[in-house]
Design a protein around this motif. Structure first.
Motif, mmCIF file in Angstrom:
data_model
loop_
_atom_site.group_PDB
_atom_site.id
_atom_site.type_symbol
_atom_site.label_atom_id
_atom_site.label_comp_id
_atom_site.label_asym_id
_atom_site.label_seq_id
_atom_site.Cartn_x
_atom_site.Cartn_y
_atom_site.Cartn_z
ATOM 1 N N THR A 54 0.829 -1.216 0.000
ATOM 2 C CA THR A 54 0.000 0.000 0.000
ATOM 3 C C THR A 54 0.859 1.260 0.000
ATOM 4 O O THR A 54 0.418 2.314 -0.487
ATOM 5 N N ALA A 55 2.074 1.177 0.532
ATOM 6 C CA ALA A 55 2.941 2.358 0.651
ATOM 7 C C ALA A 55 3.205 3.024 -0.698
ATOM 8 O O ALA A 55 3.017 4.252 -0.830
ATOM 9 N N PRO A 56 3.649 2.320 -1.741
ATOM 10 C CA PRO A 56 3.878 3.019 -3.010
ATOM 11 C C PRO A 56 2.593 3.564 -3.639
ATOM 12 O O PRO A 56 2.625 4.599 -4.325
ATOM 13 N N VAL A 57 1.460 2.905 -3.410
ATOM 14 C CA VAL A 57 0.193 3.386 -3.957
ATOM 15 C C VAL A 57 -0.183 4.725 -3.333
ATOM 16 O O VAL A 57 -0.530 5.697 -4.036
ATOM 17 N N VAL A 58 -0.105 4.831 -2.005
ATOM 18 C CA VAL A 58 -0.447 6.082 -1.323
ATOM 19 C C VAL A 58 0.556 7.169 -1.679
ATOM 20 O O VAL A 58 0.179 8.331 -1.927
ATOM 21 N N TRP A 59 1.837 6.843 -1.702
ATOM 22 C CA TRP A 59 2.852 7.842 -2.051
ATOM 23 C C TRP A 59 2.581 8.426 -3.438
ATOM 24 O O TRP A 59 2.623 9.647 -3.635
ATOM 25 N N LEU A 60 2.300 7.564 -4.411
ATOM 26 C CA LEU A 60 2.072 8.033 -5.774
ATOM 27 C C LEU A 60 0.817 8.888 -5.877
ATOM 28 O O LEU A 60 0.829 9.962 -6.505
#
Length: 379
Positions: free
Chosen positions: A364-370
């Motif tokens: 989920t981290a890269p999805v939220v960051w993007l």
């Protein structure tokens, strides 16, 4: 008739009789009396000799009946109820079909874990994370690095125990911590460079051992480097923004809310399995609960916690978080099912190991960051 007549042969045509005397069974003529007159003799049959139980070591009556043969089976009466021998298979007969049986008590649904311990550990972790997040950013980066190293240790240990895969931990731990720090200090480009160097270090480190199993060991090592530290680096990169602590908090809140919504709705209304071969406990109703909870929480968080954020962006963010968190959970369930284990570790009572808590957070981290970069920028 005198007593000596018991030993004399009977007259011609008279039935012979086996009868007991004081000295034991003696063959002789039928004694006088109405019951043994000649006209009645034709209605009597010779009786079998029943062996004395004291002389035969306690032989049962059934054995005596078998000795007599089929001719005498109709002459014996049933054994008394008090002395009858019951076969072992009939000692506990099944109840009659119409017998009244008490209905089994309904089983209550169970979470499968110690909820009190799970809640206590979760609250404790939340306090540590929030305190380090808002007091000093560098401390939170250290928390991420420690979680990455422990997660790598759990993953490589289970691979070695269950599959005999020797992914080298030393280069993974050093490279993973370096990845997190590089992403926080220098951004995504430095994180990619650290990832490449970590993969190279895994290949070289493994060369010091036997060539047997080299390919599977280095493949598992590169996978572990990408799966745990590289994905966790995006959390550190969220922190670099001016409102970085709030971005990280929104990321954590939405993931936790998504998992909670899936559990609450699935436990209460779940009927249709989502992926029974991967995770039998997950249901489609639970997925809908995750989406609903995460979208509502996302709208509130983007509207009130993120600078220049709007509620409709929060709806999209919540939908994306619910999807990625569910896929991340299913992904680790696939790994654990392949390894034949329930949890990756036992470090956290009620939760399992560190990796059991990072399963939905890591993807989920890269999805939220993007999405946050697209919605409100990276500054």
């Amino acid at each position: 008739m005198s007593d000596s007549s018991w030993g004399a042969p009977p007259p011609a045509g008279q039935a012979r009789y086996w009868g007991p005397t004081a000295g034991g069974p003696v063959q002789g003529a039928a004694p006088a009396g109405p019951a043994y007159d000649a006209p009645e003799a034709q209605h009597t049959r010779p009786m079998p000799i029943v062996p004395d139980e004291s002389a035969q070591g306690g032989a049962d009556d059934r054995g005596a009946a078998r000795v007599s043969g089929s001719l005498f089976q109709d002459e014996f009466r049933s054994e008394p109820a008090s002395t009858r021998t019951v076969p072992a298979e009939n000692q506990n007969p099944e109840p009659m079909p119409d017998a009244h049986q008490p209905a089994p008590a309904p089983q209550k649904k169970s979470a499968g874990r110690d909820l009190s311990a799970a809640i206590g550990v979760g609250v404790g972790l939340g306090v540590v994370i929030v305190a380090s997040l808002f007091v000093w950013k560098a401390v939170f980066v250290g928390v991420i690095a420690v979680a990455v190293v422990v997660g790598l240790w759990e993953l490589t240990s289970r691979l070695r125990e269950r599959k005999g895969i020797k992914a080298p931990l030393a280069p993974l731990a050093v490279g993973g911590a370096a990845m997190v720090v590089a992403g926080y200090v220098r951004g995504a480009e430095s994180a990619w460079v650290a990832m490449a160097l970590t993969a190279l270090a895994v290949l070289v480190w493994r060369m010091t051992e036997s060539p047997e199993g080299y390919l599977k060991d280095v493949t598992a090592g590169v996978f572990a480097a990408f799966y745990v530290p590289f994905l966790a680096t995006f959390v550190a990169m969220m922190l670099t923004a001016k409102d970085g602590p709030w971005r990280v908090l929104v990321f954590l809140l939405l993931t936790v809310v998504s998992d909670t919504g899936a559990y609450a709705v699935g436990w209460r209304f779940g009927r249709n399995k989502l992926a029974p071969r991967i995770s039998p406990g997950k249901t489609r109703e639970g997925l809908l609960g995750a989406v609903l909870f995460a979208m509502v929480a996302g709208a509130l968080c983007m509207q009130f916690l993120i600078d220049h954020g709007t509620w409709w962006q929060g709806l999209l963010l919540g939908l994306a978080v619910a999807a990625s968190a569910t896929l991340g959970d299913l992904g680790e369930s696939m790994i654990k099912r392949d390894l034949g284990i329930k949890d990756m570790g036992t470090l956290l009572p009620g939760h399992g190991g560190i990796m059991d808590r990072l399963d939905s957070l890591l993807p989920t981290a890269p999805v939220v960051w993007l999405l946050l970069v697209l919605f409100v920028g990276s500054a």
